[in-house]
Design an enzyme around this catalytic site. Structure first.
Site, short mmCIF file in Angstrom:
data_model
loop_
_atom_site.label_atom_id
_atom_site.label_comp_id
_atom_site.label_asym_id
_atom_site.label_seq_id
_atom_site.Cartn_x
_atom_site.Cartn_y
_atom_site.Cartn_z
N SER A 127 0.82 -1.22 0.00
CA SER A 127 0.00 0.00 0.00
C SER A 127 0.85 1.26 0.00
O SER A 127 0.35 2.34 -0.29
CB SER A 127 -0.84 0.08 1.27
OG SER A 127 -1.46 -1.12 1.54
N HIS A 161 -1.16 -2.46 -7.10
CA HIS A 161 -1.89 -2.10 -5.88
C HIS A 161 -3.40 -2.23 -6.11
O HIS A 161 -4.01 -1.40 -6.78
CB HIS A 161 -1.51 -0.65 -5.50
CG HIS A 161 -2.09 -0.17 -4.23
ND1 HIS A 161 -2.28 1.15 -3.94
CD2 HIS A 161 -2.54 -0.85 -3.13
CE1 HIS A 161 -2.80 1.27 -2.75
NE2 HIS A 161 -2.98 0.08 -2.24
N GLU A 173 -3.74 0.35 -9.12
CA GLU A 173 -2.73 1.39 -9.28
C GLU A 173 -1.39 0.69 -9.52
O GLU A 173 -1.01 -0.18 -8.73
CB GLU A 173 -2.68 2.21 -7.97
CG GLU A 173 -1.74 3.38 -7.99
CD GLU A 173 -1.78 4.15 -6.65
OE1 GLU A 173 -1.84 3.52 -5.58
OE2 GLU A 173 -1.75 5.39 -6.70
N ASN A 211 -2.74 6.40 -1.51
CA ASN A 211 -2.67 6.54 -0.05
C ASN A 211 -2.03 7.85 0.39
O ASN A 211 -2.25 8.28 1.53
CB ASN A 211 -1.96 5.34 0.56
CG ASN A 211 -2.93 4.17 0.67
OD1 ASN A 211 -4.10 4.37 1.01
ND2 ASN A 211 -2.48 2.97 0.35
#
Ligand code: 3HC
Length: 306
Positions: A127, A161, A173, A211
């Protein structure tokens, strides 16, 4: 002309929520045989039970025939602790989805580089951890990362991701490490598309695009709660109904896992040294208390039956 991903067999490492979801969409949508590996037999049993439940739901809703569900299920095979990573030695790509721990991931990628074919793609579902740091570990023992062999080995590492819940969320992603080759990037993109996902790409910065933007938002919501500006319900309802978010930020933090949120925020803070990413004390204390959110029944809300 679309680029072929060339994945005839996929390995997935980690049978948690993310790994299981990735294994399912790969078997169901990309229609590739998947070897799902986890050291814990309980986790593998839990993962397969989730797959069965989700496939049965799709059959009940008329979105899949019994036959399609069975075909997808038959493409999923498990690899246990005894076989270990050796059980994945013939796959064309592996997606690692273990917990957010750099040392653990580096160890895994060192072993993958030794066990898998030299042309196999090594993808991580991290992440926020630097893909470049993970790629630097994907070099066989005794080989310099700066040598031709070392650079070639690391060039097949890429960030892939996925988002939770994987079968529902439409995005993947993709993140290139400094070492990632164009071919690896293109094949990873083609594979994510074959899984039915939209693809965005990000440079390898802490938290990537997703994130780096989501975590300050969640953290700010936690700080609003900490300061007593509003109740948990009012914070979540404001964002849900005022901005049409499917979940409020505190609900979303519980859904992602408070331990995962904290780990990502720490990576962002350490990686940027920017105070805007400093995790709130309340989040740290909740993780100290081992209140991890939905996964163990207690976070900003209570989940008695989960
Ligand atoms: N696994 C698989 N499917 C799931 C699921 C799960 N854990 N949870 C819910 N679903 C499915 C349901 O089965 C249902 O499917 P159906 O349409 O086929 O019946 C569908 O999702 C909708 O579920 P519900 O009707 O029960 O509930 P909601 O309408 O409230 O939707 C939600 C649930 C999809 C989780 C929605 O609330 C949502 O989109 N929330 C935001 C999720 C999000 O932002 N995820 C990203 C997190 S960040 C991340 O993953 C990145 C990481 O790096 C931190």
């Amino acid at each position: 002309m679309s680029i072929a991903h060339g994945i005839r067999t996929l390995g997935v490492l980690g049978a948690g929520q993310m790994g299981t979801g990735i294994a399912l969409v790969s078997a169901l949508r990309a229609k590739v045989p998947v070897l799902l590996h986890d050291r814990s037999p309980e986790q593998l049993t839990k993962g397969l039970a989730l797959v069965d439940k989700l496939l049965a739901k799709d059959v009940n809703k008329g979105r899949l025939t019994n036959e399609q569900a069975k075909e997808a299920r038959d493409r999923l095979m498990i690899v246990g602790k005894e076989e270990g990573l050796k059980g994945l030695r013939d796959v064309d790509m592996v997606v690692e989805a273990v917990s957010e721990n750099l040392t653990l991931k580096r160890n895994i990628f060192k072993n993958l580089a030794a066990e898998l074919r030299p042309d196999a793609i090594l993808a991580t579902n991290t992440s926020s951890i630097s893909i470049t740091k993970i790629a630097a570990a994907a070099v066989p023992d005794g080989v310099s990362a700066a040598s031709e062999e070392g650079k070639k080995s690391a060039s097949r590492v890429v960030g892939l991701h996925f988002f939770n819940p994987v079968p529902v969320m439409k995005l993947v992603e993709i993140i290139s490490a400094l070492q990632t080759s164009e071919e690896t990037l293109n094949r990873a993109r083609a594979f994510a598309s074959a899984c039915g996902k939209e693809v965005t790409t990000s440079k390898d910065v802490p938290g990537f695009v997703s994130n780096a933007l989501l975590m300050p938002f969640i953290n700010e919501a936690i700080m609003h709660l900490e300061k007593g500006i509003a109740t948990r319900e009012d914070i979540d309802t404001t964002l849900k109904l005022g901005m049409n978010h499917p979940m409020g930020p505190l609900q979303l933090a519980d859904f992602i896992g408070l331990d995962t949120c904290l780990a990502i925020q720490q990576t962002l803070y350490e990686g940027t040294r920017d105070s805007k990413y400093r995790p709130s004390v309340l989040l740290e204390r909740m993780v100290d208390a081992q209140w991890y959110g939905r996964k163990n029944g207690k976070g900003f809300y209570e989940y008695p039956s989960e």
